[in-house]
Design a protein around this motif. Sequence first.
Motif, short mmCIF file in Angstrom:
data_model
loop_
_atom_site.label_atom_id
_atom_site.label_comp_id
_atom_site.label_asym_id
_atom_site.label_seq_id
_atom_site.Cartn_x
_atom_site.Cartn_y
_atom_site.Cartn_z
N ASN A 239 0.83 -1.20 0.00
CA ASN A 239 0.00 0.00 0.00
C ASN A 239 0.87 1.26 0.00
O ASN A 239 0.57 2.23 -0.71
CB ASN A 239 -0.93 -0.01 1.21
CG ASN A 239 -1.87 1.18 1.25
OD1 ASN A 239 -2.47 1.54 0.25
ND2 ASN A 239 -1.98 1.80 2.41
N GLU A 240 1.94 1.25 0.77
CA GLU A 240 2.85 2.40 0.82
C GLU A 240 3.54 2.62 -0.52
O GLU A 240 3.73 3.75 -0.96
CB GLU A 240 3.90 2.21 1.93
CG GLU A 240 3.36 2.36 3.33
CD GLU A 240 2.75 3.73 3.56
OE1 GLU A 240 3.34 4.74 3.10
OE2 GLU A 240 1.67 3.80 4.17
N VAL A 241 3.91 1.50 -1.18
CA VAL A 241 4.53 1.61 -2.50
C VAL A 241 3.56 2.28 -3.48
O VAL A 241 3.93 3.18 -4.24
CB VAL A 241 4.94 0.22 -3.02
CG1 VAL A 241 5.35 0.29 -4.50
CG2 VAL A 241 6.08 -0.35 -2.19
N LEU A 242 2.31 1.83 -3.44
CA LEU A 242 1.30 2.40 -4.35
C LEU A 242 1.03 3.87 -4.02
O LEU A 242 0.87 4.70 -4.94
CB LEU A 242 0.00 1.60 -4.24
CG LEU A 242 0.05 0.13 -4.70
CD1 LEU A 242 -1.33 -0.50 -4.59
CD2 LEU A 242 0.57 0.01 -6.13
N ARG B 22 1.49 9.58 -5.40
CA ARG B 22 1.90 10.97 -5.12
C ARG B 22 2.68 11.55 -6.30
O ARG B 22 2.50 12.72 -6.66
CB ARG B 22 2.74 11.02 -3.84
CG ARG B 22 1.93 10.94 -2.56
CD ARG B 22 2.74 11.36 -1.35
NE ARG B 22 3.80 10.42 -1.05
CZ ARG B 22 3.67 9.38 -0.23
NH1 ARG B 22 2.51 9.15 0.36
NH2 ARG B 22 4.68 8.57 0.00
N LYS B 23 3.53 10.74 -6.91
CA LYS B 23 4.30 11.20 -8.09
C LYS B 23 3.35 11.51 -9.25
O LYS B 23 3.54 12.50 -9.97
CB LYS B 23 5.32 10.15 -8.50
CG LYS B 23 6.43 9.94 -7.49
CD LYS B 23 7.38 8.84 -7.95
CE LYS B 23 8.49 8.61 -6.92
NZ LYS B 23 9.40 7.50 -7.34
N ILE B 24 2.37 10.68 -9.45
CA ILE B 24 1.39 10.90 -10.53
C ILE B 24 0.59 12.16 -10.27
O ILE B 24 0.35 12.98 -11.18
CB ILE B 24 0.45 9.68 -10.66
CG1 ILE B 24 1.25 8.47 -11.17
CG2 ILE B 24 -0.72 9.98 -11.60
CD1 ILE B 24 0.47 7.19 -11.21
N ASN B 25 0.19 12.37 -9.02
CA ASN B 25 -0.57 13.58 -8.67
C ASN B 25 0.25 14.84 -8.90
O ASN B 25 -0.27 15.88 -9.32
CB ASN B 25 -1.06 13.51 -7.22
CG ASN B 25 -2.22 12.55 -7.05
OD1 ASN B 25 -3.01 12.34 -7.97
ND2 ASN B 25 -2.34 11.95 -5.88
N GLN C 91 7.35 6.65 -18.00
CA GLN C 91 8.05 5.67 -17.15
C GLN C 91 7.24 5.35 -15.88
O GLN C 91 7.34 4.25 -15.34
CB GLN C 91 9.44 6.20 -16.77
CG GLN C 91 10.37 6.41 -17.95
CD GLN C 91 10.49 5.16 -18.80
OE1 GLN C 91 10.73 4.06 -18.28
NE2 GLN C 91 10.31 5.33 -20.11
N LEU C 92 6.45 6.34 -15.41
CA LEU C 92 5.58 6.06 -14.26
C LEU C 92 4.56 4.98 -14.62
O LEU C 92 4.24 4.13 -13.79
CB LEU C 92 4.86 7.33 -13.82
CG LEU C 92 5.70 8.43 -13.16
CD1 LEU C 92 4.84 9.66 -12.89
CD2 LEU C 92 6.32 7.92 -11.87
N PHE C 93 4.05 5.02 -15.86
CA PHE C 93 3.08 4.02 -16.29
C PHE C 93 3.72 2.63 -16.37
O PHE C 93 3.08 1.62 -16.10
CB PHE C 93 2.50 4.38 -17.67
CG PHE C 93 1.75 5.67 -17.70
CD1 PHE C 93 1.04 6.11 -16.59
CD2 PHE C 93 1.75 6.47 -18.84
CE1 PHE C 93 0.34 7.30 -16.62
CE2 PHE C 93 1.05 7.66 -18.87
CZ PHE C 93 0.35 8.08 -17.75
N LYS C 94 4.98 2.62 -16.79
CA LYS C 94 5.66 1.34 -17.03
C LYS C 94 6.26 0.73 -15.77
O LYS C 94 6.64 -0.43 -15.77
CB LYS C 94 6.77 1.53 -18.06
CG LYS C 94 6.28 1.86 -19.47
CD LYS C 94 7.45 1.99 -20.41
CE LYS C 94 7.00 2.22 -21.85
NZ LYS C 94 8.16 2.33 -22.76
#
Length: 476
Positions: free
Chosen positions: A57-60, A65-68, A104-107
């Motif tokens: 959960n913390e990883v997600l 947060r990076k995506i936001n 890269q965030l998606f991948k």
Amino acid sequence: MVKMLLLFIVLTFGAGLQVKGQFVAAPGSHDFAISSESQLSLLKLKETQVNNLQSYNEVLKTHLRKINLAIKHSEDLLKAPAHNLLFGFKLLRHVYKDWPQYLQLFKKALGTKEISVSQELLIQQPTSTDFEESLGAIYRLQTVYNLDPYDMAEGILDGKDYNLKNWSIDECLILGLMHQYLKHYNESENWFQLALYYHENHPNPDELKIKLWKYPNLLEYLMEANKGLGRYLEAIKFAKELLSILPNDSYMLKQLEKLEHLQASPPELTKTRRDYQIQKEICSKRYRKKSTNLLCHLVDWTPFLQLAPLKMEELSMETEISIYHDFLGEKDIEILKDASRPKLQRNEHLSWNCSCKIAKLSSSSHDIARKINGLILDVTGFRAKGNQMLEVINYGMAGNYNPDDTAKSTTYDNVNALIFLSNAEKGGEIVFPSRQIKVKPRKGSMLVWENIKDSVIYHQCPILKGNMWVSNKVLN
């Protein structure tokens, strides 16, 4: 019925189910259901899994947060004035340099460590045999003690509320399917009605959308249960409700036609054989203490016992049955249990009517076994005849250790010495039906009785509440 049976097979992970109406163990088990000691490792496994999920959960959340941040950065650019040289460069730079990074965030593979841990934990998960044996335990308890499904689901045992989290629709459903499979339609109908009640009153209906089963499945099961009970009008009601949802369900269309025929010409229903009926009769019966010439006196016939005499109570003279109070102290009990824990194992040669693990300790290998063997011989007056083994038994869900209801327990005369290493809140009594005697487990006491050739004279009631240990020795 075919669909119901297929779902039951899926929910029980393909476990084998029935021989003489009883649950048959499939290969592979962690013994979670047959030993309270094994259940401790299940609790540790659950804790590890929860911690792993929290880590995942913390990883997600970190990734989110990076995506936001990426979204916020892009949205801020939309607020800038159009046709501005500086803004145009900033926008070009942003799309050219930043968006490849967003890709890269998606991948990014998320939680690979946690996924690996979860995969490794799979080998420690309960097996189909563990699950099957837990079903058998619940079935035995409900049958022997006439437990009410609603009380069970609400965490109420013997009139006491244990403030446990209520069972969900899933637990009610699987127990209903089990009884349906055994053709115990009254019990299955009760469990399905309870599942329906929880379904209709579910606080978050969206959670139900991810279930393997759906609302029409419940209607089908209730139709089948009422059909088995001969309540054809009630079964027709559930069939019609299902068809109002799935009008082209071919199975239910055929069932509706059959039900209408059965309602017009009802057949004579046959009674299904019930299991554990002997045990139910024995354990539910009240045994009054007889007014006889039985004695209660102190045992002091050896030098050791003269220093610390024991209180011995005769329970029967017709067949020698006695109980020695405070035979074993707390310290020796804990030493004996600690010595036995690494040696506890399933005994595959015992009958189906056993929910326990057994450790065998020899006098030559364990000081505590040698000490207790000596005490037993001192107190009972038996001479050592080569049997230096002491059994320690740890029970699990609905734990008991009985002779088969229809078989003979021994082919020769012997004497049993059974030491209670714990108390039991409810159940676990040793019962001698032919002598009208029931003995409640009392920690530290020793029960001694004679086994007469070709007879079964004792039974043990399933444990309803509590954790129970005993030690057993056969005196030839």
